[in-house]
Design a protein around this motif. Structure first.
Motif, PDB file in Angstrom:
ATOM      1  N   ARG A 113      13.571  -4.962  20.827  1.00 28.40           N
ATOM      2  CA  ARG A 113      13.971  -4.241  22.031  1.00 28.40           C
ATOM      3  C   ARG A 113      15.073  -4.965  22.794  1.00 28.40           C
ATOM      4  N   GLY A 114      15.962  -5.598  22.046  1.00 33.94           N
ATOM      5  CA  GLY A 114      17.073  -6.296  22.662  1.00 33.94           C
ATOM      6  C   GLY A 114      18.348  -5.484  22.627  1.00 33.94           C
ATOM      7  N   ASN A 115      19.353  -5.997  23.306  1.00 32.38           N
ATOM      8  CA  ASN A 115      20.638  -5.321  23.395  1.00 32.38           C
ATOM      9  C   ASN A 115      21.739  -6.374  23.295  1.00 32.38           C
ATOM     10  N   VAL A 116      22.862  -6.026  22.653  1.00 32.63           N
ATOM     11  CA  VAL A 116      23.957  -6.971  22.437  1.00 32.63           C
ATOM     12  C   VAL A 116      25.236  -6.439  23.073  1.00 32.63           C
ATOM     13  N   GLU A 117      25.914  -7.304  23.817  1.00 33.61           N
ATOM     14  CA  GLU A 117      27.224  -6.974  24.374  1.00 33.61           C
ATOM     15  C   GLU A 117      28.222  -8.049  23.961  1.00 33.61           C
TER      16      GLU A 117
ATOM     17  N   GLY B  33      25.899  -8.829   7.555  1.00 35.11           N
ATOM     18  CA  GLY B  33      25.357  -9.806   8.485  1.00 35.11           C
ATOM     19  C   GLY B  33      25.267  -9.309   9.905  1.00 35.11           C
ATOM     20  N   LEU B  34      26.387  -8.906  10.516  1.00 36.68           N
ATOM     21  CA  LEU B  34      26.340  -8.501  11.914  1.00 36.68           C
ATOM     22  C   LEU B  34      25.549  -7.210  12.112  1.00 36.68           C
ATOM     23  N   ASP B  35      25.560  -6.331  11.120  1.00 30.91           N
ATOM     24  CA  ASP B  35      24.732  -5.130  11.236  1.00 30.91           C
ATOM     25  C   ASP B  35      23.249  -5.501  11.210  1.00 30.91           C
ATOM     26  N   VAL B  36      22.916  -6.522  10.404  1.00 35.90           N
ATOM     27  CA  VAL B  36      21.534  -6.999  10.354  1.00 35.90           C
ATOM     28  C   VAL B  36      21.166  -7.684  11.666  1.00 35.90           C
ATOM     29  N   VAL B  37      22.142  -8.402  12.241  1.00 35.19           N
ATOM     30  CA  VAL B  37      21.931  -9.026  13.546  1.00 35.19           C
ATOM     31  C   VAL B  37      21.550  -7.967  14.576  1.00 35.19           C
ATOM     32  N   MET B  38      22.334  -6.903  14.631  1.00 30.45           N
ATOM     33  CA  MET B  38      22.067  -5.836  15.585  1.00 30.45           C
ATOM     34  C   MET B  38      20.708  -5.186  15.328  1.00 30.45           C
ATOM     35  N   SER B  39      20.402  -4.935  14.064  1.00 28.06           N
ATOM     36  CA  SER B  39      19.125  -4.311  13.709  1.00 28.06           C
ATOM     37  C   SER B  39      17.949  -5.185  14.124  1.00 28.06           C
ATOM     38  N   ASN B  40      18.052  -6.495  13.852  1.00 27.07           N
ATOM     39  CA  ASN B  40      16.962  -7.408  14.197  1.00 27.07           C
ATOM     40  C   ASN B  40      16.759  -7.506  15.703  1.00 27.07           C
TER      41      ASN B  40
ATOM     42  N   TYR C 231      34.341  -3.411  19.988  1.00 27.48           N
ATOM     43  CA  TYR C 231      33.522  -4.556  19.587  1.00 27.48           C
ATOM     44  C   TYR C 231      32.233  -4.113  18.888  1.00 27.48           C
ATOM     45  N   ASN C 232      31.712  -2.958  19.284  1.00 24.55           N
ATOM     46  CA  ASN C 232      30.491  -2.456  18.640  1.00 24.55           C
ATOM     47  C   ASN C 232      30.719  -2.117  17.171  1.00 24.55           C
ATOM     48  N   LEU C 233      31.988  -1.860  16.804  1.00 20.67           N
ATOM     49  CA  LEU C 233      32.291  -1.579  15.400  1.00 20.67           C
ATOM     50  C   LEU C 233      31.968  -2.772  14.509  1.00 20.67           C
ATOM     51  N   LEU C 234      32.034  -3.979  15.085  1.00 20.97           N
ATOM     52  CA  LEU C 234      31.743  -5.183  14.303  1.00 20.97           C
ATOM     53  C   LEU C 234      30.318  -5.183  13.765  1.00 20.97           C
ATOM     54  N   PHE C 235      29.432  -4.427  14.432  1.00 17.04           N
ATOM     55  CA  PHE C 235      28.026  -4.421  14.050  1.00 17.04           C
ATOM     56  C   PHE C 235      27.680  -3.252  13.123  1.00 17.04           C
ATOM     57  N   LYS C 236      28.702  -2.541  12.654  1.00 13.57           N
ATOM     58  CA  LYS C 236      28.465  -1.461  11.702  1.00 13.57           C
ATOM     59  C   LYS C 236      28.279  -2.038  10.295  1.00 13.57           C
ATOM     60  N   PRO C 237      27.407  -1.443   9.479  1.00 13.14           N
ATOM     61  CA  PRO C 237      27.185  -1.945   8.110  1.00 13.14           C
ATOM     62  C   PRO C 237      28.479  -1.986   7.303  1.00 13.14           C
ATOM     63  N   GLY C 238      28.736  -3.103   6.626  1.00 16.59           N
ATOM     64  CA  GLY C 238      29.876  -3.230   5.732  1.00 16.59           C
ATOM     65  C   GLY C 238      31.185  -3.559   6.396  1.00 16.59           C
ATOM     66  N   PHE C 239      31.167  -3.728   7.742  1.00 14.67           N
ATOM     67  CA  PHE C 239      32.433  -3.995   8.432  1.00 14.67           C
ATOM     68  C   PHE C 239      32.754  -5.483   8.380  1.00 14.67           C
TER      69      PHE C 239
END
Length: 699
Positions: free
Chosen positions: A532-536, A520-527, A497-505
């Motif tokens: 200091r947040g975390n996504v699961e 988009g999702l990579d930007v979500v993770m970066s933001n 699932y963490n792969l979804l947050f890689k750039p360009g995926f």
């Protein structure tokens, strides 16, 4: 125009637009809810009044057009609201919001859109009046009604930014003012006059086709705090306008008519009476009386509030942060003094405890003032869900809970875009079309749930949908195809699932205006990492997906435990610590392919030296052969890990400084702080520390 007045208008208009939008979304689901209809009407009426006060005619005119539609809804006996009504109203508030956000308050850049929208509203009203049923149109009032209106505003009304004359002028929009009498008896002479106080009262006689409700609506925002008395006198016209003894008797009972002016008032009343047909043209409405009292049943309690610019609050928080750093320095110096003179020790310790209490109290009060409920951010997504679902021909319901949960304003500001993208993804990629859902045995209406709650000193936000879920095999195959991972890689669910947050995926089959461009999702993770947040991510195919975001309460100050690792001092957030254990008394074992574990009360916990985990300089302890120092048990939700450090120095409140600009996104590091001796200490980011440990095969 006074800039402060304009800024107040902008802020109040933004708030009212939010009320209108949220209430309209609720009204779509409950079109007969009179309370919602009244709420929308009052908010739009306020926008119109505010625009008139500051002279923004285009906004005021558009608000007036929208108000007319809302009035039609209010007056309908049993409103049936087609989509056309909501589309027009949403288009109108979008246009007003665009004018506000673009600082285009005179509508120079949106002139064409404004003209088209007004044409559409006029066309809709024409069609409705010609061809719709009585349930969809305003009940036409026949004949004239007559009202006596007594207005006694509180003396300090100017302080609220309200201009009573604007309210009087609004009466001309609903009828004809037959007479207006001003009582000036309370006004001081010129030498003692206080221009900030309103000491005049009015009595106004009005002729109108409108109902009493319509007249009352003009004063709906000032009625609570002022003496506003509106009476229909259609049945007593002869007494009020004969100019004889009966008229004089009635007028003398009125405190609003000055005795000095009584003769002139009587003469004018008689003159008006001669021009009127002294008979009642209509009877009072016999229906809808219960609806008139709805607004009185749901009045909100007034609270003492004041608007404060956020930069002022941030300035105070920054000063408190600097005060904490200075205090740490003084503590450090005081330690040296105590070493020289033991008699001062107790007095200095007590003094610092008092200062600590005061600083913490001020900090908590200021932080509380700068925290806002996340509800507004959540409800703004309702409109987006509605629009995307309509575009994608899906039936989607957004369920919101935890809207009272409060976060630091800065966190909410930075969280808005990631939340928008995740919810948009849930509608576009997650929830299926109604016919697809029925084939899977699901209800045709998909559900997206937004929830926020506190958990162990953090804020948890969850986005849950009951859609198609994430196809793990497809994600893994796409990642291998793109060369993101090796072909022989074996990943668990969370790693996939963490792969979804890689750039360009992206696994989208087509590129749309909504999603599928692989961004988009990579930007979500970066933001989210920036705050200091975390996504699961948790998902099950054809059952749905849950995205869990864990955030700190604030970005400024935390309670931390300062520890020594080799030659470095590190700060660990206090709410992540379970306990401290003497490492030398523990039996630490090697597990093949898993790393080291320690057995604590029959529970096996992964174990690793913190300096090795963070690749800090210093001696590496052989934990398996000769464990030394202290084991700190850290937690992240249900997971635990034991990290070895050399020494526990002590608990302290520390100021978080961002290190991303200089260090980039360093895994396991949330920021840095300045200690009392002037040195810098790193602050651990425990959730990403767990991910780092997992990658290094710890546990």
């Amino acid at each position: 125009m006074n800039q402060d007045l304009i800024q107040t208008f902008i802020e109040e208009t933004e708030e009212n637009l939010q009320v209108v939008e949220e209430s309209l979304l609720d009204l779509e689901q409950a079109p007969a809810d009179q309370e919602l209809i009244d709420l929308v009407f009052r908010a739009m009426h306020s926008i119109k009044g505010g625009a008139g006060l500051v002279g923004f005619e285009e906004i005021g005119e558009l608000a007036h057009y929208l108000e007319n539609i809302l009035e039609e809804i209010r007056q309908a006996a049993n409103p049936k609201l087609p989509d056309d009504i909501f589309n027009l109203l949403f288009a109108g508030i979008d246009l007003i919001r665009q004018m506000i956000e673009d600082n285009d308050l005179t509508a120079k850049s949106v002139g064409r859109e404004l003209t088209e929208l007004k044409k559409a509203i006029k066309h809709y009203q024409l069609v409705t009046q010609e061809g719709s049923s009585d349930e969809q149109t305003i009940q036409q009032q026949t004949g004239q009604k007559y009202y006596k209106i007594n207005l006694k505003f509180r003396e300090t009304i100017f302080e609220t930014g309200t201009d009573p004359l604007m309210l009087v002028l609004e009466l001309e929009e609903v009828g004809t003012i037959l007479a207006s009498y001003l009582n000036r008896e309370q006004v001081d002479d010129l030498f003692h006059l206080n221009p900030h106080l309103l000491l005049m009262n009015w009595t106004i006689f009005l002729e109108s086709e409108q109902s009493l409700d319509k007249i009352e609506d003009i004063f709906i925002f000032v009625k609570e705090d002022n003496q506003i008395v509106i009476e229909e006198i259609s049945e007593e016209l002869e007494q009020w306008f004969s100019g004889g003894e009966e008229t004089e008797k009635l007028l003398r009972k009125e405190e609003f008519i000055s005795n000095v002016d009584l003769d002139q008032v009587l003469a004018k009343q008689e003159q008006i009476g001669e021009s009127l047909f002294l008979q009642s043209k209509t009877t009072k409405e016999e229906t809808g009386q219960a609806d008139k009292q709805v607004r009185n049943l749901h009045k909100q309690k007034r609270t003492e509030t004041i608007r404060v610019a956020t930069d002022k609050l941030e300035g105070i928080l920054n000063d408190i942060a600097e005060l904490l750093i200075a205090q740490s320095r003084v503590k450090e110096l005081a330690t040296g003094i105590v070493g020289l003179d033991r008699s001062l020790q107790s007095e200095i310790v007590n003094s610092f405890q008092e200062v600590d209490k005061l600083i913490r109290r001020v900090q908590e009060e200021v932080m509380s003032a700068s925290m806002i409920p996340i509800g507004d951010t959540f409800t703004r997504l309702k409109r987006m869900v509605r629009d995307i679902a309509a575009e994608k021909e899906k039936d989607v319901k957004l369920v919101i809970s935890g809207e009272d949960t409060e976060l630091d304003r800065k966190i909410i500001e930075q969280l808005a875009d990631p939340l928008k993208h995740l919810v948009r993804n849930a509608v576009d990629h997650g929830v299926e079309r109604p016919e697809q859902r029925e084939k899977l045995g699901k209800p045709p209406t998909g559900t997206i749930e937004l929830d926020a709650y506190h958990q162990e000193g953090s804020i948890i936000i969850e986005i849950v949908d009951d859609g198609r879920g994430i196809d793990k095999e497809a994600v893994l195959a796409k990642a291998k195809e793109k060369g993101m991972i090796e072909q022989e890689s074996q990943l668990d669910d969370s790693e996939i699932y963490n792969l979804l947050f890689k750039p360009g995926f992206s696994t989208a089959q087509e590129v749309t205006d909504i999603s599928g461009r692989g961004v988009g999702l990579d930007v979500v993770m970066s933001n989210i990492k920036d705050i200091r947040g975390n996504v699961e991510v948790f998902s099950e195919k054809n059952q749905g997906t849950k995205i869990k975001i864990k955030l700190p309460l604030t970005l400024a100050i935390i309670d931390g435990m300062i520890v020594r690792v080799g030659g470095e001092r590190v700060v660990i957030p206090l709410n992540s610590i379970v306990e401290f254990i003497d490492a030398s008394k523990q039996q630490i074992k090697q597990v093949e392919g898993k790393g080291l574990i320690v057995s604590i009360r029959e529970q096996y916990i992964p174990c690793m030296a913190l300096n090795e985990l963070l690749q800090l300089e210093g001696s590496f302890n052989n934990l398996k052969e000769e464990p030394t120092g202290v084991l700190i048990i850290l937690k992240d939700d249900q997971k635990q890990i034991a990290v070895q450090i050399d020494e526990v120095i002590g608990q302290e409140q520390v100021v978080i400084k961002n290190v991303k600009e200089n260090m980039g996104q360093a895994e396991g590091i949330a920021g840095a702080t300045i200690l009392g001796d002037g040195n810098v200490a790193l602050i651990l980011d425990v959730p990403t520390l767990f991910k780092l440990a997992k990658r290094l095969k710890v546990g």
